[in-house]
Enzyme design. Structure first.
Site, PDB file in Angstrom:
ATOM      1  N   ARG A  50      -7.269  12.889  13.085  1.00 49.36           N
ATOM      2  CA  ARG A  50      -5.874  12.516  12.776  1.00 49.36           C
ATOM      3  C   ARG A  50      -5.120  13.780  12.318  1.00 49.36           C
ATOM      4  NH1 ARG A  50      -5.580   7.233   9.171  1.00 49.36           N
ATOM      5  NH2 ARG A  50      -3.528   7.216  10.135  1.00 49.36           N
ATOM      6  N   ASP A 103      -7.976   2.312  -0.090  1.00 52.23           N
ATOM      7  CA  ASP A 103      -7.125   3.495   0.056  1.00 52.23           C
ATOM      8  C   ASP A 103      -6.476   3.920  -1.254  1.00 52.23           C
ATOM      9  OD1 ASP A 103      -7.686   3.749   2.704  1.00 52.23           O
ATOM     10  OD2 ASP A 103      -5.628   3.503   3.425  1.00 52.23           O
ATOM     11  N   HIS A 135      -8.729  -2.168   9.676  1.00 50.60           N
ATOM     12  CA  HIS A 135      -8.307  -3.386   8.970  1.00 50.60           C
ATOM     13  C   HIS A 135      -7.286  -4.203   9.755  1.00 50.60           C
ATOM     14  CE1 HIS A 135      -4.816  -0.953   6.934  1.00 50.60           C
ATOM     15  NE2 HIS A 135      -5.298  -0.268   7.950  1.00 50.60           N
ATOM     16  N   ARG A 136      -6.332  -3.518  10.394  1.00 49.42           N
ATOM     17  CA  ARG A 136      -5.259  -4.280  11.057  1.00 49.42           C
ATOM     18  C   ARG A 136      -5.759  -4.977  12.326  1.00 49.42           C
ATOM     19  NH1 ARG A 136      -1.583  -3.597   7.573  1.00 49.42           N
ATOM     20  NH2 ARG A 136      -1.247  -1.532   6.659  1.00 49.42           N
ATOM     21  N   ARG A 156      -4.948   2.405  18.376  1.00 48.82           N
ATOM     22  CA  ARG A 156      -4.610   0.974  18.323  1.00 48.82           C
ATOM     23  C   ARG A 156      -4.082   0.426  19.638  1.00 48.82           C
ATOM     24  NH1 ARG A 156      -2.139   0.755  12.198  1.00 48.82           N
ATOM     25  NH2 ARG A 156      -4.180   0.569  11.178  1.00 48.82           N
ATOM     26  N   LYS A 188      -9.501  -1.806   3.208  1.00 46.94           N
ATOM     27  CA  LYS A 188      -8.618  -0.633   3.187  1.00 46.94           C
ATOM     28  C   LYS A 188      -7.256  -0.982   2.579  1.00 46.94           C
ATOM     29  CE  LYS A 188      -7.303   3.217   6.195  1.00 46.94           C
ATOM     30  NZ  LYS A 188      -5.886   3.516   6.134  1.00 46.94           N
ATOM     31  N   ARG A 247       3.111   5.930  -3.141  1.00 45.83           N
ATOM     32  CA  ARG A 247       4.253   6.767  -3.542  1.00 45.83           C
ATOM     33  C   ARG A 247       4.436   6.731  -5.053  1.00 45.83           C
ATOM     34  NH1 ARG A 247       4.632   5.493   1.493  1.00 45.83           N
ATOM     35  NH2 ARG A 247       6.001   6.585   2.961  1.00 45.83           N
ATOM     36  N   SER A 269       8.572   6.133  12.739  1.00 47.96           N
ATOM     37  CA  SER A 269       8.303   5.333  11.520  1.00 47.96           C
ATOM     38  C   SER A 269       9.330   5.579  10.416  1.00 47.96           C
ATOM     39  CB  SER A 269       6.893   5.651  10.993  1.00 47.96           C
ATOM     40  OG  SER A 269       5.930   5.480  11.986  1.00 47.96           O
ATOM     41  N   LYS A 326       0.841  -1.206   0.000  1.00 50.28           N
ATOM     42  CA  LYS A 326       0.000   0.000   0.000  1.00 50.28           C
ATOM     43  C   LYS A 326       0.868   1.244   0.000  1.00 50.28           C
ATOM     44  CE  LYS A 326      -2.623   0.866   3.839  1.00 50.28           C
ATOM     45  NZ  LYS A 326      -2.358   2.132   4.540  1.00 50.28           N
ATOM     46  N   SER A 327       1.914   1.229   0.814  1.00 48.53           N
ATOM     47  CA  SER A 327       2.765   2.412   0.919  1.00 48.53           C
ATOM     48  C   SER A 327       3.529   2.669  -0.379  1.00 48.53           C
ATOM     49  CB  SER A 327       3.745   2.232   2.078  1.00 48.53           C
ATOM     50  OG  SER A 327       3.043   2.250   3.298  1.00 48.53           O
ATOM     51  N   LYS A 362      -3.886   6.354  14.595  1.00 48.87           N
ATOM     52  CA  LYS A 362      -4.087   5.573  13.363  1.00 48.87           C
ATOM     53  C   LYS A 362      -5.593   5.434  13.082  1.00 48.87           C
ATOM     54  CE  LYS A 362       0.346   4.730  12.952  1.00 48.87           C
ATOM     55  NZ  LYS A 362       1.122   5.499  11.990  1.00 48.87           N
ATOM     56  N   GLY A 364      -4.795   7.946   5.715  1.00 49.74           N
ATOM     57  CA  GLY A 364      -3.874   8.930   6.311  1.00 49.74           C
ATOM     58  C   GLY A 364      -2.735   9.279   5.365  1.00 49.74           C
TER      59      GLY A 364
HETATM   60  O1  LIG Z   1       4.147   6.513   4.754  1.00 48.36           O
HETATM   61  C1  LIG Z   1       3.443   5.503   4.834  1.00 48.36           C
HETATM   62  O2  LIG Z   1       3.084   4.852   3.815  1.00 48.36           O
HETATM   63  C2  LIG Z   1       3.023   5.042   6.169  1.00 48.36           C
HETATM   64  C3  LIG Z   1       3.646   5.509   7.302  1.00 48.36           C
HETATM   65  C4  LIG Z   1       3.277   5.077   8.673  1.00 48.36           C
HETATM   66  O3  LIG Z   1       2.577   6.136   9.293  1.00 48.36           O
HETATM   67  P1  LIG Z   1       3.238   7.168  10.362  1.00 48.36           P
HETATM   68  O4  LIG Z   1       4.468   7.719   9.770  1.00 48.36           O
HETATM   69  O5  LIG Z   1       2.149   8.177  10.515  1.00 48.36           O
HETATM   70  O6  LIG Z   1       3.500   6.365  11.603  1.00 48.36           O
HETATM   71  C5  LIG Z   1       2.385   3.841   8.659  1.00 48.36           C
HETATM   72  O7  LIG Z   1       1.791   3.670   9.920  1.00 48.36           O
HETATM   73  C6  LIG Z   1       1.311   3.939   7.610  1.00 48.36           C
HETATM   74  O8  LIG Z   1       0.492   2.799   7.582  1.00 48.36           O
HETATM   75  C7  LIG Z   1       1.916   4.060   6.235  1.00 48.36           C
HETATM   76  C1  LIG Z   2      -1.955   3.583   9.556  1.00 48.66           C
HETATM   77  C2  LIG Z   2      -2.254   3.059   8.376  1.00 48.66           C
HETATM   78  O1  LIG Z   2      -2.560   3.758   7.259  1.00 48.66           O
HETATM   79  P1  LIG Z   2      -2.826   5.317   7.041  1.00 48.66           P
HETATM   80  O2  LIG Z   2      -2.040   6.088   8.056  1.00 48.66           O
HETATM   81  O3  LIG Z   2      -2.344   5.561   5.648  1.00 48.66           O
HETATM   82  O4  LIG Z   2      -4.291   5.540   7.163  1.00 48.66           O
HETATM   83  C3  LIG Z   2      -2.225   1.578   8.193  1.00 48.66           C
HETATM   84  O5  LIG Z   2      -2.393   1.114   7.062  1.00 48.66           O
HETATM   85  O6  LIG Z   2      -2.025   0.856   9.179  1.00 48.66           O
END
Ligand SMILES: O=C(O)C1=C[C@@H](OP(=O)(O)O)[C@@H](O)[C@H](O)C1
Ligand SMILES: C=C(OP(=O)(O)O)C(=O)O
Length: 422
Positions: free
Chosen positions: A123, A51, A382-383, A341, A408, A29, A196, A24-25, A337, A95
């Site tokens: 958030r 997402d 989801h997690r 969590r 998600k 990007r 992170s 997903k990440s 999140k 997010g």
């Molecule tokens: O850059 C990203 O793709 C992510 C960064 C992380 O968030 P944080 O940097 O807010 O902890 C992670 O928890 C999120 O699921 C994905």
């Molecule tokens: C925190 C997560 O995603 P996001 O911050 O992109 O909503 C996640 O996928 O666990």
């Protein structure tokens, strides 16, 4: 999908090979780089989920073109010319997406109004808006410090800006992604300690695949001026999604291979196999896959998870089956999140009969209690749904509420989960 998923206990040991969806990440990007680039990019192995589809739709509204070609995604870039639309841009509870989209919209000319789900309004995003303000953006958070976000964009000046990264790395990733398109070269300095962190390295790696390098210096970053160059980009399998199946082997015993998680990986969360090794599992890697096996004891550990927050629900559930206690430290950022969590994991483990202490920035889980049947609340997260489904492999009578929330990040989760049964 019905609103309750009853998990069947597994008889015997696991012996499974699973393929997880794309990261997903990385997908998000690559979508941003491709959408800003000059030319047509091809994203192979991209994640199609709630997402990523929200971000895709929003980037289309800003002027990029996305087309499906069988499993691949073709993206015709905007060449850095962003056109915020008159209506609302909706980002659900994505997010990463809302942070990236805010920065990309700021490159345009005109107003943008970006909204999310009810949880998104809790958030924070203000640190990003403040950092973009130093590059000339006029913007505000209606629910300060949280969305909805209103922007009056006129491109970004660049030069020096400072960003607070103690709550989320996504603010920094968002700035880096648009850094190549500021009028003057961008220089980003960090105000505090980065959480992170591996996600930032991932951002830099994807930017580089689209032709932009970044100079890293003590306490800061200088992305080179753009443009991104269209690329054929192959997205790795999602390491956070893989964690559920690796954890299944830790909980139920036996062996699981995730066939599409490369080693080494761009994803910090690929560390999960090594964490399980500390707990007593055997781990082996090939260039394209990872295998974990449990034949003996599983031990609790003491671990700083600040770099890998998304693995915490999975690890916490594994810890409930381990001998001794597990201490999970340095993850206060889990409270902002999809849900809080730390509270959610503690509440649901207690519902199952585990002994858990919720700390301000972590969890202590006393493993080895005999767990009882329970219906798990998932808080639209989801997690939480995926992590707690694993308990049901060992404990009869576990049911997961709102199982559809996995969409998600992992729409076919339950199908892959069912492939664990012989
Ligand atoms: O850059 C990203 O793709 C992510 C960064 C992380 O968030 P944080 O940097 O807010 O902890 C992670 O928890 C999120 O699921 C994905
Ligand atoms: C925190 C997560 O995603 P996001 O911050 O992109 O909503 C996640 O996928 O666990």
């Amino acid at each position: 999908m019905s609103d309750l998923y009853p998990v069947k206990p597994l008889n015997g040991q696991l012996s499974a090979r699973v393929k997880v969806p794309g990261s997903k990440s990385i997908t998000q990007r690559a979508m941003v780089c491709a959408a800003l680039a000059k030319g047509v990019s091809r994203l192979e192995g991209w994640l199609r989920s709630e997402d990523t589809l929200l971000l895709r739709q929003a980037l289309v509204c800003l002027g990029a073109r996305f087309e499906d070609e069988e499993e691949d995604l073709l993206v015709t870039g905007m060449e850095g010319k962003v056109h915020p639309p008159p209506g609302l841009l909706f980002m659900g509870n994505n997010g990463t997406g809302i942070r990236f989209l805010t920065a990309v919209s700021a490159l345009g000319n005109g107003e943008a109004f970006i909204v999310g789900s009810r949880r998104m309004d809790e958030r924070p995003i203000a640190p990003l808006i403040e950092a973009l303000a130093a590059w000339g953006l006029r913007g505000r958070c209606f629910n300060d410090p949280c969305p909805p976000v209103y922007l009056q964009a006129k491109g970004l000046s660049g030069g020096k800006t400072e960003i607070s990264v103690a709550k989320s790395s996504q603010y920094l990733s968002a700035l880096l992604l648009v850094g190549p398109y500021t009028r003057e070269p961008a220089e980003i300095r960090l105000k505090d300690t980065l959480v992170s962190e591996p996600y930032v390295a991932m951002t830099l790696a994807v930017m580089e695949a689209f032709g932009v390098t970044t100079q890293k210096e003590d306490g800061g970053f200088r992305p080179a001026s753009g443009p991104y160059v269209a690329a054929h980009y192959r997205v790795e399998g999602d390491a956070s999604s893989a964690s559920y199946f690796l954890a299944a082997a830790a909980i139920a015993g036996g062996e699981v291979t995730v066939v599409n998680l490369p080693h080494p990986s761009l994803q910090g969360d690929a560390v999960f196999a090594a964490i399980l090794a500390r707990m007593g599992l055997r781990v082996s890697y090939s260039s394209e896959s990872v295998t974990v096996a449990r034949s003996g004891s599983l031990w609790g550990i003491d671990i700083d998870m600040g770099r890998w927050p998304d693995l915490v629900p999975t690890l916490a559930v594994v810890a409930a089956f381990a001998e001794g206690k597990t201490i999970i430290r340095n993850v206060a950022h889990l409270r902002i999140k999809e849900t809080d969590r730390l509270a959610a994991v503690a509440t649901e483990l207690k519902r199952l009969g585990a002994r858990v202490e919720e700390l301000e920035d972590g969890l202590i889980i006393y493993g080895g209690a005999s767990l009882r049947p329970a219906t798990i609340e998932t808080y639209d997260d989801h997690r939480i749904a995926m992590a707690f489904s694993l308990v049901g492999l060992k404990v009869a009578g576990v049911q997961i509420k709102d199982p559809g929330c996995v969409a998600k990040s992992f729409p076919n989760y339950w199908e892959v989960f069912e492939s664990l049964y012989p």
